[in-house]
Design a protein around this motif. Structure first.
Motif, PDB file in Angstrom:
ATOM      1  N   ASP A 127       7.573   7.734  48.277  1.00 26.25           N
ATOM      2  CA  ASP A 127       8.473   7.020  49.195  1.00 26.25           C
ATOM      3  C   ASP A 127       9.944   7.306  48.900  1.00 26.25           C
ATOM      4  OD1 ASP A 127       6.177   5.861  50.324  1.00 26.25           O
ATOM      5  OD2 ASP A 127       6.212   4.229  48.864  1.00 26.25           O
ATOM      6  N   GLY A 128      10.231   8.557  48.550  1.00 28.18           N
ATOM      7  CA  GLY A 128      11.621   8.929  48.314  1.00 28.18           C
ATOM      8  C   GLY A 128      12.182   8.495  46.979  1.00 28.18           C
ATOM      9  N   ARG A 129      11.349   7.929  46.120  1.00 23.00           N
ATOM     10  CA  ARG A 129      11.791   7.509  44.786  1.00 23.00           C
ATOM     11  C   ARG A 129      11.100   8.341  43.726  1.00 23.00           C
ATOM     12  NH1 ARG A 129      13.890   2.415  44.253  1.00 23.00           N
ATOM     13  NH2 ARG A 129      14.600   3.253  42.248  1.00 23.00           N
ATOM     14  N   ASN A 130      11.845   8.717  42.707  1.00 17.40           N
ATOM     15  CA  ASN A 130      11.305   9.471  41.588  1.00 17.40           C
ATOM     16  C   ASN A 130      11.811   8.830  40.308  1.00 17.40           C
ATOM     17  OD1 ASN A 130      11.556  12.909  40.345  1.00 17.40           O
ATOM     18  ND2 ASN A 130      10.032  11.349  39.961  1.00 17.40           N
ATOM     19  N   LEU A 131      10.890   8.243  39.549  1.00 14.06           N
ATOM     20  CA  LEU A 131      11.227   7.556  38.309  1.00 14.06           C
ATOM     21  C   LEU A 131      10.572   8.260  37.130  1.00 14.06           C
ATOM     22  CD1 LEU A 131      10.437   3.863  39.397  1.00 14.06           C
ATOM     23  CD2 LEU A 131      12.660   5.030  39.537  1.00 14.06           C
ATOM     24  N   ILE A 132      11.246   8.215  35.991  1.00 11.06           N
ATOM     25  CA  ILE A 132      10.637   8.561  34.716  1.00 11.06           C
ATOM     26  C   ILE A 132      10.618   7.292  33.870  1.00 11.06           C
ATOM     27  CG2 ILE A 132      10.838   9.880  32.582  1.00 11.06           C
ATOM     28  CD1 ILE A 132      10.003  11.625  34.880  1.00 11.06           C
ATOM     29  N   VAL A 133       9.424   6.901  33.451  1.00 12.85           N
ATOM     30  CA  VAL A 133       9.233   5.672  32.668  1.00 12.85           C
ATOM     31  C   VAL A 133       8.688   6.052  31.297  1.00 12.85           C
ATOM     32  CG1 VAL A 133       8.108   3.412  32.567  1.00 12.85           C
ATOM     33  CG2 VAL A 133       8.697   4.421  34.793  1.00 12.85           C
ATOM     34  N   VAL A 134       9.348   5.593  30.251  1.00 14.48           N
ATOM     35  CA  VAL A 134       8.890   5.839  28.884  1.00 14.48           C
ATOM     36  C   VAL A 134       8.630   4.498  28.219  1.00 14.48           C
ATOM     37  CG1 VAL A 134       9.410   6.889  26.642  1.00 14.48           C
ATOM     38  CG2 VAL A 134      10.306   7.924  28.749  1.00 14.48           C
TER      39      VAL A 134
ATOM     40  N   ASN B   7      -5.154   9.766  30.255  1.00 20.96           N
ATOM     41  CA  ASN B   7      -4.057   9.112  30.974  1.00 20.96           C
ATOM     42  C   ASN B   7      -4.589   8.253  32.117  1.00 20.96           C
ATOM     43  OD1 ASN B   7      -1.687   8.303  32.134  1.00 20.96           O
ATOM     44  ND2 ASN B   7      -0.789  10.339  32.280  1.00 20.96           N
ATOM     45  N   ASP B   8      -4.832   6.982  31.823  1.00 21.10           N
ATOM     46  CA  ASP B   8      -5.406   6.077  32.818  1.00 21.10           C
ATOM     47  C   ASP B   8      -4.402   5.635  33.870  1.00 21.10           C
ATOM     48  OD1 ASP B   8      -7.848   6.209  31.540  1.00 21.10           O
ATOM     49  OD2 ASP B   8      -7.453   4.458  30.275  1.00 21.10           O
ATOM     50  N   MET B   9      -3.125   6.009  33.719  1.00 23.54           N
ATOM     51  CA  MET B   9      -2.157   5.696  34.769  1.00 23.54           C
ATOM     52  C   MET B   9      -2.403   6.539  36.011  1.00 23.54           C
ATOM     53  SD  MET B   9      -0.297   3.214  33.797  1.00 23.54           S
ATOM     54  CE  MET B   9       0.835   3.251  35.189  1.00 23.54           C
ATOM     55  N   LEU B  10      -3.023   7.701  35.846  1.00 25.56           N
ATOM     56  CA  LEU B  10      -3.350   8.548  36.996  1.00 25.56           C
ATOM     57  C   LEU B  10      -4.423   7.868  37.830  1.00 25.56           C
ATOM     58  CD1 LEU B  10      -3.463  11.972  35.133  1.00 25.56           C
ATOM     59  CD2 LEU B  10      -1.695  11.206  36.733  1.00 25.56           C
ATOM     60  N   GLY B  11      -4.132   7.643  39.090  1.00 25.07           N
ATOM     61  CA  GLY B  11      -5.069   6.956  39.966  1.00 25.07           C
ATOM     62  C   GLY B  11      -4.953   5.446  39.936  1.00 25.07           C
ATOM     63  N   ARG B  12      -4.235   4.923  38.970  1.00 23.94           N
ATOM     64  CA  ARG B  12      -4.084   3.468  38.860  1.00 23.94           C
ATOM     65  C   ARG B  12      -2.941   2.970  39.740  1.00 23.94           C
ATOM     66  NH1 ARG B  12      -3.397  -0.404  33.503  1.00 23.94           N
ATOM     67  NH2 ARG B  12      -2.027  -1.945  34.469  1.00 23.94           N
ATOM     68  N   VAL B  13      -1.823   3.694  39.736  1.00 25.26           N
ATOM     69  CA  VAL B  13      -0.648   3.307  40.510  1.00 25.26           C
ATOM     70  C   VAL B  13      -0.330   4.430  41.493  1.00 25.26           C
ATOM     71  CG1 VAL B  13       1.797   2.714  40.408  1.00 25.26           C
ATOM     72  CG2 VAL B  13       0.249   1.921  38.607  1.00 25.26           C
ATOM     73  N   ARG B  14      -0.282   4.114  42.778  1.00 23.85           N
ATOM     74  CA  ARG B  14       0.063   5.114  43.776  1.00 23.85           C
ATOM     75  C   ARG B  14       1.447   5.684  43.470  1.00 23.85           C
ATOM     76  NH1 ARG B  14       2.804   5.903  48.554  1.00 23.85           N
ATOM     77  NH2 ARG B  14       3.860   3.890  48.347  1.00 23.85           N
ATOM     78  N   GLY B  15       1.541   7.007  43.480  1.00 24.54           N
ATOM     79  CA  GLY B  15       2.815   7.658  43.205  1.00 24.54           C
ATOM     80  C   GLY B  15       2.944   8.191  41.797  1.00 24.54           C
ATOM     81  N   VAL B  16       2.102   7.755  40.873  1.00 21.57           N
ATOM     82  CA  VAL B  16       2.146   8.281  39.502  1.00 21.57           C
ATOM     83  C   VAL B  16       1.518   9.668  39.490  1.00 21.57           C
ATOM     84  CG1 VAL B  16       1.186   8.040  37.180  1.00 21.57           C
ATOM     85  CG2 VAL B  16       2.234   6.075  38.312  1.00 21.57           C
ATOM     86  N   ASP B  17       2.272  10.677  39.007  1.00 16.97           N
ATOM     87  CA  ASP B  17       1.779  12.049  39.019  1.00 16.97           C
ATOM     88  C   ASP B  17       1.853  12.724  37.644  1.00 16.97           C
ATOM     89  OD1 ASP B  17       4.529  12.211  38.921  1.00 16.97           O
ATOM     90  OD2 ASP B  17       4.738  13.642  40.575  1.00 16.97           O
ATOM     91  N   GLY B  18       1.722  12.009  36.571  1.00 21.13           N
ATOM     92  CA  GLY B  18       1.783  12.534  35.187  1.00 21.13           C
ATOM     93  C   GLY B  18       2.636  11.568  34.382  1.00 21.13           C
ATOM     94  N   ILE B  19       2.997  11.800  33.071  1.00 20.80           N
ATOM     95  CA  ILE B  19       3.009  13.108  32.450  1.00 20.80           C
ATOM     96  C   ILE B  19       2.056  13.131  31.231  1.00 20.80           C
ATOM     97  CG2 ILE B  19       4.487  14.778  31.270  1.00 20.80           C
ATOM     98  CD1 ILE B  19       6.826  13.855  32.796  1.00 20.80           C
ATOM     99  N   LYS B  20       2.331  12.321  30.182  1.00 23.52           N
ATOM    100  CA  LYS B  20       1.646  12.527  28.906  1.00 23.52           C
ATOM    101  C   LYS B  20       1.564  11.236  28.124  1.00 23.52           C
ATOM    102  CE  LYS B  20      -0.268  15.294  25.885  1.00 23.52           C
ATOM    103  NZ  LYS B  20      -1.127  14.165  25.442  1.00 23.52           N
ATOM    104  N   THR B  21       0.417  11.062  27.437  1.00 23.72           N
ATOM    105  CA  THR B  21       0.231   9.932  26.536  1.00 23.72           C
ATOM    106  C   THR B  21       0.291  10.417  25.095  1.00 23.72           C
ATOM    107  OG1 THR B  21      -2.180  10.208  26.462  1.00 23.72           O
ATOM    108  CG2 THR B  21      -1.273   8.786  28.207  1.00 23.72           C
ATOM    109  N   GLY B  22       0.356   9.472  24.155  1.00 27.36           N
ATOM    110  CA  GLY B  22       0.352   9.832  22.745  1.00 27.36           C
ATOM    111  C   GLY B  22       0.032   8.641  21.872  1.00 27.36           C
ATOM    112  N   TYR B  23      -0.613   8.904  20.747  1.00 23.27           N
ATOM    113  CA  TYR B  23      -0.886   7.832  19.787  1.00 23.27           C
ATOM    114  C   TYR B  23      -1.080   8.416  18.392  1.00 23.27           C
ATOM    115  CZ  TYR B  23      -3.324   4.409  16.965  1.00 23.27           C
ATOM    116  OH  TYR B  23      -3.680   3.567  15.936  1.00 23.27           O
TER     117      TYR B  23
END
Length: 290
Positions: free
Chosen positions: A245-252, A214-230
């Motif tokens: 910053d008070g925001r919580n998003l789930i992006v699929v 999961n290369d999103m970890l450490g790439r974007v501040r605030g990203v804290d998981g979750i899972k990749t797949g292929y």
């Protein structure tokens, strides 16, 4: 002329550029990252349940290793109920050991403790470990898949059918981007004490360092998981949690042509969703509290 979906993204890219954000990615990042028959995406405000963005979010797609989010959900439930502890040893059967990579390559008769199993599934997306967990909790992988589907319905995942614990190819195993967002939110809400596992990018196992995907970890501040797949049939999938910053998003994002393309698209969608120019009046409450 451009297909409708590509015109939509071109307009979206222009909208973000006009917002004047200095970190706005180039237009190409917001272009459709996959063929329409594979691509799907959704962004949800996890605090309110509001849908901030979607394309084909209720269209049937193959989950690939996003499946393991539900495998982990049921394992976390077993931890909560006391059925297992983090020290419980899970045996690895011949069937589990025979799964194709990615895996930790167990031999017949070996076992793995629950804590290491969670890390192996999150970080390495180990198919042998996921199947071993399913057999341990369900008696067989088929029975566990039925448990997974039943729990999906209870969570409001109305269009998901699980056939195995790993996400390896099965023509009958289907989901939607919306359902994966529901599952991501449910994991965050139901198991806050376990969610830290999803932010881990490596772990030690048998004296060696196992690195993750999961290369999103450490790439974007605030990203804290979750899972990749292929898998080949699905393209590159990801469920991403953003919490800052008070925001919580789930992006699929599902069906990208490469991991890099998928990750660029996720980053662009996060930036768009955090922009004050996004029209909140166009969102609607989709997800009930769970």
């Amino acid at each position: 002329p451009l297909p409708l979906i590509q015109r939509f993204f071109a307009a979206l890219a222009l909208q973000v550029m006009l917002a004047g954000c200095a970190t706005t990615p180039p237009d190409s990042v917001l272009a459709v990252p996959a063929p329409a028959q594979k691509y799907a995406a959704i962004v949800v405000d996890a605090r309110t349940g509001k849908q901030l963005f979607e394309v084909s979010s209720t269209a049937q797609r193959y989950p690939a290793s996003l499946t393991k989010m539900m495998t982990l959900y049921l394992l976390f439930e077993a931890l909560d109920s006391g059925r297992v502890s983090k020290q419980t040893q899970i045996p690895v059967s011949d069937h589990a050991a025979s799964q194709p990579p990615t895996k930790l390559r167990f031999r017949r008769g070996e076992s793995i403790d629950v804590d290491s199993a969670i890390r192996a599934i999150v970080v390495k997306s180990a198919n042998d470990v996921a199947v071993a967990v399913g057999e341990y909790l369900g008696g067989s992988e088929d029975q566990f898949a039925a448990m997974m589907t039943s729990r999906a319905r209870q969570l409001g995942m109305t269009s998901t059918i699980f056939r195995n614990a790993s996400g390896l190819p099965d023509g009958g195993q289907m989901t939607t981007a919306r359902d994966m967002a529901v599952l991501g939110m449910a994991l965050h809400r139901r198991f806050p004490q376990q969610f830290h596992y999803f932010s881990e990018s490596d772990f030690m196992f048998r004296g060696r360092l196992v690195r993750g995907h999961n290369d999103m970890l450490g790439r974007v501040r605030g990203v804290d998981g979750i899972k990749t797949g292929y898998i080949r049939a699905s393209g590159f999938n990801i469920v991403t949690s953003y919490n800052a910053d008070g925001r919580n998003l789930i992006v699929v994002v599902m069906g990208a042509d490469s991991a890099r393309q998928r990750n660029d698209h996720v980053e662009a969608l996060i930036q768009r969703s955090l922009s004050p120019t996004v029209d909140g009046a166009k969102t609607r409450l989709m997800f009930a509290e769970q």
